[in-house]
Write a protein that holds these residues in place. Sequence first.
Motif, PDB file in Angstrom:
ATOM      1  N   PRO A   1      -3.587  49.316  16.945  1.00 26.86           N
ATOM      2  CA  PRO A   1      -3.546  50.080  15.688  1.00 26.86           C
ATOM      3  C   PRO A   1      -2.579  51.262  15.747  1.00 26.86           C
ATOM      4  O   PRO A   1      -1.892  51.547  14.753  1.00 26.86           O
ATOM      5  CB  PRO A   1      -4.999  50.530  15.520  1.00 26.86           C
ATOM      6  N   ASP A   2      -2.500  51.921  16.893  1.00 29.20           N
ATOM      7  CA  ASP A   2      -1.576  53.055  17.031  1.00 29.20           C
ATOM      8  C   ASP A   2      -0.123  52.599  16.966  1.00 29.20           C
ATOM      9  O   ASP A   2       0.722  53.275  16.366  1.00 29.20           O
ATOM     10  CB  ASP A   2      -1.833  53.798  18.344  1.00 29.20           C
ATOM     11  N   GLU A   3       0.189  51.450  17.607  1.00 30.41           N
ATOM     12  CA  GLU A   3       1.553  50.918  17.559  1.00 30.41           C
ATOM     13  C   GLU A   3       1.942  50.572  16.118  1.00 30.41           C
ATOM     14  O   GLU A   3       3.048  50.897  15.662  1.00 30.41           O
ATOM     15  CB  GLU A   3       1.674  49.670  18.432  1.00 30.41           C
ATOM     16  N   ALA A   4       1.038  49.891  15.432  1.00 30.74           N
ATOM     17  CA  ALA A   4       1.317  49.500  14.050  1.00 30.74           C
ATOM     18  C   ALA A   4       1.474  50.723  13.156  1.00 30.74           C
ATOM     19  O   ALA A   4       2.390  50.797  12.321  1.00 30.74           O
ATOM     20  CB  ALA A   4       0.201  48.604  13.532  1.00 30.74           C
TER      21      ALA A   4
ATOM     22  N   SER B   1      -9.332  43.965  12.380  1.00 26.90           N
ATOM     23  CA  SER B   1      -8.917  44.290  11.014  1.00 26.90           C
ATOM     24  C   SER B   1      -9.425  45.650  10.533  1.00 26.90           C
ATOM     25  O   SER B   1      -8.645  46.411   9.928  1.00 26.90           O
ATOM     26  CB  SER B   1      -9.328  43.180  10.043  1.00 26.90           C
ATOM     27  N   PRO B   2     -10.690  46.029  10.785  1.00 26.50           N
ATOM     28  CA  PRO B   2     -11.112  47.364  10.342  1.00 26.50           C
ATOM     29  C   PRO B   2     -10.354  48.490  11.035  1.00 26.50           C
ATOM     30  O   PRO B   2     -10.135  49.559  10.454  1.00 26.50           O
ATOM     31  CB  PRO B   2     -12.605  47.398  10.704  1.00 26.50           C
TER      32      PRO B   2
ATOM     33  N   ASN C   1      -8.095  51.452   9.076  1.00 22.35           N
ATOM     34  CA  ASN C   1      -8.411  52.881   9.247  1.00 22.35           C
ATOM     35  C   ASN C   1      -7.175  53.751   9.397  1.00 22.35           C
ATOM     36  O   ASN C   1      -7.259  54.974   9.299  1.00 22.35           O
ATOM     37  CB  ASN C   1      -9.316  53.081  10.467  1.00 22.35           C
ATOM     38  N   GLN C   2      -6.026  53.129   9.675  1.00 18.98           N
ATOM     39  CA  GLN C   2      -4.798  53.899   9.868  1.00 18.98           C
ATOM     40  C   GLN C   2      -4.266  54.381   8.514  1.00 18.98           C
ATOM     41  O   GLN C   2      -4.249  53.630   7.542  1.00 18.98           O
ATOM     42  CB  GLN C   2      -3.741  53.055  10.580  1.00 18.98           C
ATOM     43  N   PRO C   3      -3.808  55.627   8.433  1.00 20.35           N
ATOM     44  CA  PRO C   3      -3.443  56.213   7.137  1.00 20.35           C
ATOM     45  C   PRO C   3      -2.266  55.554   6.432  1.00 20.35           C
ATOM     46  O   PRO C   3      -2.179  55.598   5.204  1.00 20.35           O
ATOM     47  CB  PRO C   3      -3.125  57.674   7.480  1.00 20.35           C
ATOM     48  N   ASN C   4      -1.348  54.931   7.179  1.00 25.75           N
ATOM     49  CA  ASN C   4      -0.176  54.332   6.537  1.00 25.75           C
ATOM     50  C   ASN C   4      -0.220  52.812   6.485  1.00 25.75           C
ATOM     51  O   ASN C   4       0.767  52.182   6.109  1.00 25.75           O
ATOM     52  CB  ASN C   4       1.104  54.789   7.241  1.00 25.75           C
TER      53      ASN C   4
END
Length: 259
Positions: free
Chosen positions: A185-188, A224-225, A229-232
Amino acid sequence: MKKIYIGTSWKMNKTLAEALLFCEQLKTFYPENLKSHIQPFVIPPFTCVRDVTDYINNHQINCLTGVQNMHFAQSGPFTGEISANMVADTGATIVEMGHSERREYFAETDSFVNKKVHAALNYNLTPLICIGDSAQEKSWGVSVETVVKQMKIALFGIDKNQVTKVIIAYEPIWAIGEQGVPATPDEAEYIHTKLRSALIELYDIDTANQVILLYGGSVNLENSPLFINQPNIDGLFIGRSAWQAKDFCTILSAINQQS
C-alpha cells in the motif's frame, strides 16, 4: 463525497453463457446497502458487453460496464477493431486503454492512447487509462518518471473540464498476472502521490483532486481495504480475484464496511 471505483476486466475470458451467469450471481450476492459513493464496474470481452450491460440495467444493479479496447478512428479499414460510436451503441460507458498487455503484444503506444482518449471523450465515454512500470524500470529507480510520462502523453490536449471525466489506473507490470507480486500500500500510494502532483502541475489542485486514480495489480480480498485506506488511491482495478461474482461482491462488502 468522491466516488470509490471498484472494478474488474475479464480479459479474454468468459463465453456469453458464463458472462450471464456472472450477472445472475452478481444480482444474488450484491451487497445490501452498498454506499452510494462506491461505484462497481465490470469490463467483459466485447462479445458479451451488450448482453451484460442490458442485464445489469434491466435488473437495476448499480454497476457500470466497459470495453477492453477501442480504435481512435470513427470508421475505416481497421479489421477487427471497434470505434467509439460502436462502444456507445452497446450501452457501455468505460473504455479501458493502454493496458500493459496491449502495449506489449499489440504495440500500443502512448500517442495511440492519447488519440483514444480524445475519441472516447468525444462520445461521452470514460477513458480508463492504464499506466505502469516494468520490473526493470523499478530496479533502475525510474518508476515515477515512467508512469508520469505515460500519463502526460495520454492526457495531451485534454483540458481541465475533460480530465475530470478520465480515470487513471496505475498497474505496475511486475504486479500483474498469476506470478505478480502486489505493490505494498505504501508503494502504491507513493506513485499515486506523484501522479496527483503531476496532475496539479498540468491543471490545478482542485481539478487534480477530482481525477480518479485506481490501483491494480494482484489486488485481492485481504489487501483491498489496505489500498483503499491510502489517501490518493480512489479505487481498485482487480484481476482474477474478482472474476467470480461472489468474490467480487465479497470485496465490495469489505470496502463498504470501512469506507
